[in-house]
Each structure stands twice: as C-alpha cells, then as structure tokens.
Scaffold this motif. Structure first.
Motif, short mmCIF file in Angstrom:
data_model
loop_
_atom_site.label_atom_id
_atom_site.label_comp_id
_atom_site.label_asym_id
_atom_site.label_seq_id
_atom_site.Cartn_x
_atom_site.Cartn_y
_atom_site.Cartn_z
N GLU A 1 72.95 37.05 -8.00
CA GLU A 1 72.98 36.64 -9.40
C GLU A 1 74.10 37.30 -10.19
N MET A 2 74.64 38.39 -9.66
CA MET A 2 75.58 39.22 -10.40
C MET A 2 77.00 39.17 -9.83
N TYR A 3 77.27 38.22 -8.96
CA TYR A 3 78.59 38.22 -8.33
C TYR A 3 79.71 38.08 -9.36
N LEU A 4 79.65 37.05 -10.18
CA LEU A 4 80.72 36.84 -11.15
C LEU A 4 80.79 37.98 -12.16
N SER A 5 79.66 38.39 -12.72
CA SER A 5 79.68 39.47 -13.71
C SER A 5 80.23 40.75 -13.10
N SER A 6 79.96 40.98 -11.83
CA SER A 6 80.46 42.19 -11.17
C SER A 6 81.97 42.10 -10.93
N LEU A 7 82.45 40.91 -10.57
CA LEU A 7 83.90 40.73 -10.44
C LEU A 7 84.60 41.02 -11.77
N LEU A 8 84.02 40.53 -12.85
CA LEU A 8 84.59 40.77 -14.17
C LEU A 8 84.58 42.25 -14.53
N ALA A 9 83.59 42.97 -14.00
CA ALA A 9 83.48 44.40 -14.28
C ALA A 9 84.40 45.24 -13.39
N GLY A 10 84.93 44.64 -12.33
CA GLY A 10 85.85 45.38 -11.47
C GLY A 10 85.41 45.52 -10.03
N ALA A 11 84.35 44.80 -9.61
CA ALA A 11 83.89 44.87 -8.23
C ALA A 11 84.92 44.27 -7.28
N LYS B 1 81.45 61.03 -2.29
CA LYS B 1 82.50 62.01 -2.04
C LYS B 1 82.57 62.45 -0.57
N LEU B 2 81.58 62.05 0.24
CA LEU B 2 81.64 62.38 1.66
C LEU B 2 82.86 61.70 2.28
N ASP B 3 83.47 62.35 3.25
CA ASP B 3 84.80 61.93 3.69
C ASP B 3 84.85 60.57 4.37
N LYS B 4 83.73 60.10 4.94
CA LYS B 4 83.76 58.81 5.64
C LYS B 4 83.21 57.66 4.79
N VAL B 5 82.80 57.95 3.58
CA VAL B 5 82.28 56.90 2.71
C VAL B 5 83.43 56.11 2.12
N ILE B 6 83.41 54.80 2.37
CA ILE B 6 84.49 53.93 1.88
C ILE B 6 83.99 52.90 0.86
N GLY B 7 82.67 52.78 0.73
CA GLY B 7 82.17 51.74 -0.16
C GLY B 7 80.76 51.97 -0.65
N VAL B 8 80.43 51.26 -1.71
CA VAL B 8 79.09 51.25 -2.28
C VAL B 8 78.61 49.80 -2.30
N LYS B 9 77.42 49.58 -1.78
CA LYS B 9 76.75 48.28 -1.92
C LYS B 9 75.61 48.48 -2.91
N ILE C 1 78.59 52.95 -12.68
CA ILE C 1 79.04 53.38 -11.35
C ILE C 1 80.53 53.11 -11.17
N LEU C 2 80.98 51.93 -11.57
CA LEU C 2 82.41 51.62 -11.47
C LEU C 2 83.24 52.60 -12.30
N ASP C 3 82.75 52.91 -13.49
CA ASP C 3 83.48 53.84 -14.36
C ASP C 3 83.49 55.25 -13.77
N MET C 4 82.36 55.69 -13.21
CA MET C 4 82.28 57.03 -12.64
C MET C 4 83.14 57.15 -11.39
N LEU C 5 83.20 56.11 -10.57
CA LEU C 5 84.07 56.14 -9.39
C LEU C 5 85.53 56.29 -9.81
N GLU C 6 85.89 55.60 -10.89
CA GLU C 6 87.25 55.71 -11.40
C GLU C 6 87.52 57.10 -11.96
N ASP C 7 86.56 57.63 -12.70
CA ASP C 7 86.72 58.97 -13.28
C ASP C 7 86.90 60.02 -12.20
N GLU C 8 86.16 59.85 -11.10
CA GLU C 8 86.23 60.81 -10.00
C GLU C 8 87.46 60.59 -9.12
#
Length: 303
Positions: free
Chosen positions: A192-202, A153-161, A173-180
């Motif tokens: 190892e999680m690139y494809l599964s994360s894309l499917l989840a909305g990354a 929620k800090l004003d200069k934060v644009i992403g999460v790695k 985390i994806l769901d909470m970012l959307e809720d907020e």
C-alpha cells in the motif's frame, strides 16, 4: 551493494502433503525472469518460512538458485527463534552463492532490545553475506527506530525492509539513516505504501504481490520516474482491493489463489491445516481474488 527496484517476497508452492512443489517453484522463477523484476526473497514471511525446517529451507533455496541462472538478485530469509538456526540457514544460502540474507528479529518469545541486537550481531559475525534487516511487527518483535539504527551500523547490513505500515516511521527511518551517513538501502515491505515510500526516498519494494502482479509495481516505478505522480496514484490504488481480499482469509492462502490466477499452475495448498470455516471463507473469496488480479492487469495494460 545497492538495492534498487522491485523484489518479490516469494510464496512457496506446496504439494497436498505439505512438501515443497519443486516444479511449481521453478515455474515461478521462470515467470519472474520473464517479467524482468530485480530480485527474489525466498523463504519469506508470505512464503510460510516459520513452518519450514532447515532441510525444507535448503530445498527452496537450492531450487530458486538453480532456476534463476544468475538472472535475478537472490536473498534468503533466515529469521528464526535463535541466531544458531538463522546462521545455519544463512550458511546454506552462502554456499549456494546468494546475494544476501533477510532477517527479522527472533519471534515467539519477547526478547529485550539487547537480546535482539545480540541476535543480529551473531548472524553478522558468522554469515559471510550482506544482510537486510527486516522490521515486520505482524510476526516478530517491533524494531524501534533507535534499535534499527544500531543494527544498521553492523558492517554487513546493506538494507532495511520496513513492513510496519507506518509512514511516520518510514520518514523518520529514512531521515535517521541519512543523518548517520549510512549507505543503507531502504525497501518498503507494504504494498500500500510503495508510491508514498518512493516519494519519501525509498529505493524500492520487497512485497508479496510484486510476485503476483509485478506489472503494477513496474508501472508505478515508471510513472514515478517520469514525474507522472497522479497517474502513479491511480495504479497504486488499483492494487488495494486485491490486498484487502487476500487478507480476509487465512494468510497466505489468498495470495496463493492470486498467484494461481496468473496461469502458472501453482497449487494453493498451505502448510497449516485449515479449519472447515477457513476453507469455506477461502472458497467464497476465490472468485473475487481472481477478478481483482484480472482487473489490475487490465488497468495497467491500458496505460
């Protein structure tokens, strides 16, 4: 600023004496431009950032910026044990015109959640660049999902790695970012999680082997966007043996061997002196690592 695509967490080529190999670093950036990836994360975890002083970090950042010639998005790692050092490196990145900074929580000591939030708030206040918040439990205190939301929620934060390797956390985390209703980009930090994360909305990835075999990540993205998920799974799986082999030996020496296999004439020296046993382990793994790089490229090339 929306983050999207494939970002390489950069290795740092070193001389035998432990200095920055500037020529090799330039060759790496040229390679990434040629491969048309989205951007770079310099002074990264896999790039041995914890070993560098401010002057060394400055050399890396200056070299990468000059070599990129405006053709790649650039992010500078600023993680430190104190916010003052993180801010110092962040100001250097700001002066060079980087697109943003990446910071994990302060490592070594065990700060409270309040102290971690204060660390990010201090960086957010004093560095005039967008920030990617980096959760990497391998090397730094874990960011709980709730704390991560507070930082996001800090004003200069644009992403999460997100590099925990926990798909359950990724989904929450994806769901909470959307809720907020936060327009915060999400980059996965585990290969190892690139494809599964894309499917989840990354939105993309920021990983070490995207700087070694970027073709594999581009192919996964291409197949995912085309709805060819079964084929994308096969490309995702072909990366796994290389990762296992690289992690068998002293981090990040295995990754440096893999990068050298791309013919860029990059050295495989690491900052920390290896024990005799580590050197023997590395020698035993070297040929296998090279073979796995070749296998990935052949597999991807056959699509």
């Amino acid at each position: 600023m929306k983050l999207n695509g494939i970002y390489a967490a950069m290795l740092t080529p070193l001389t035998e004496e432990g200095g920055i190999d500037v020529s090799a670093l330039k060759r790496m950036v040229d390679f990434y431009i040629e491969k048309n990836i989205t951007g770079l994360f310099a002074v990264s975890s896999v790039g041995e950032a914890a070993h560098f002083d401010v002057k060394e970090a400055q050399t890396i950042l200056e070299t990468v910026k000059a070599a990129s010639a405006g053709k790649l998005q650039l992010f500078a790692g600023v993680t430190a044990t104190t916010s003052s050092k993180a801010i110092e490196v962040g100001k250097i990145a700001e002066g060079f015109g980087y697109d943003g900074i990446v910071s994990a929580p302060p490592y070594f000591y065990q700060p409270s959640d309040d102290a971690i939030l204060a660390y990010f708030e201090d960086i957010n206040t004093h560095v005039d660049l967008p920030m990617i918040v980096y959760n990497v439990p391998l090397f730094a205190p874990v960011l709980s999902k709730e704390l991560l939301m507070s930082v996001a929620k800090l004003d200069k934060v644009i992403g999460v790695k997100e590099s925990s390797g926990n798909l359950v956390d990724v989904l929450h985390i994806l769901d909470m970012l959307e809720d907020e209703k936060l327009e915060t980009s999400f980059l996965i930090g585990r290969e190892e999680m690139y494809l599964s994360s894309l499917l989840a909305g990354a939105d993309g990835c920021m990983v070490a082997t995207a700087g070694i075999v970027p073709e594999a990540y581009q192919k996964i993205e291409e197949l995912y966007l085309a709805g060819k998920i079964n084929e994308a799974v096969q490309v995702q799986k072909v990366i796994l043996p290389l990762l296992r082999e690289c992690f068998k030996v002293n981090f990040p020496a295995g990754f440096k061997i893999a990068l050298a296999a791309r013919g860029l004439d990059t050295p495989v020296y690491v900052k920390r002196k290896l024990s005799e046993q580590e050197q023997q382990d590395l020698a035993r793994s070297e040929e296998t690592i090279k073979q796995e790089v070749a296998r990935i490229l052949t597999f991807v090339g056959n699509y």
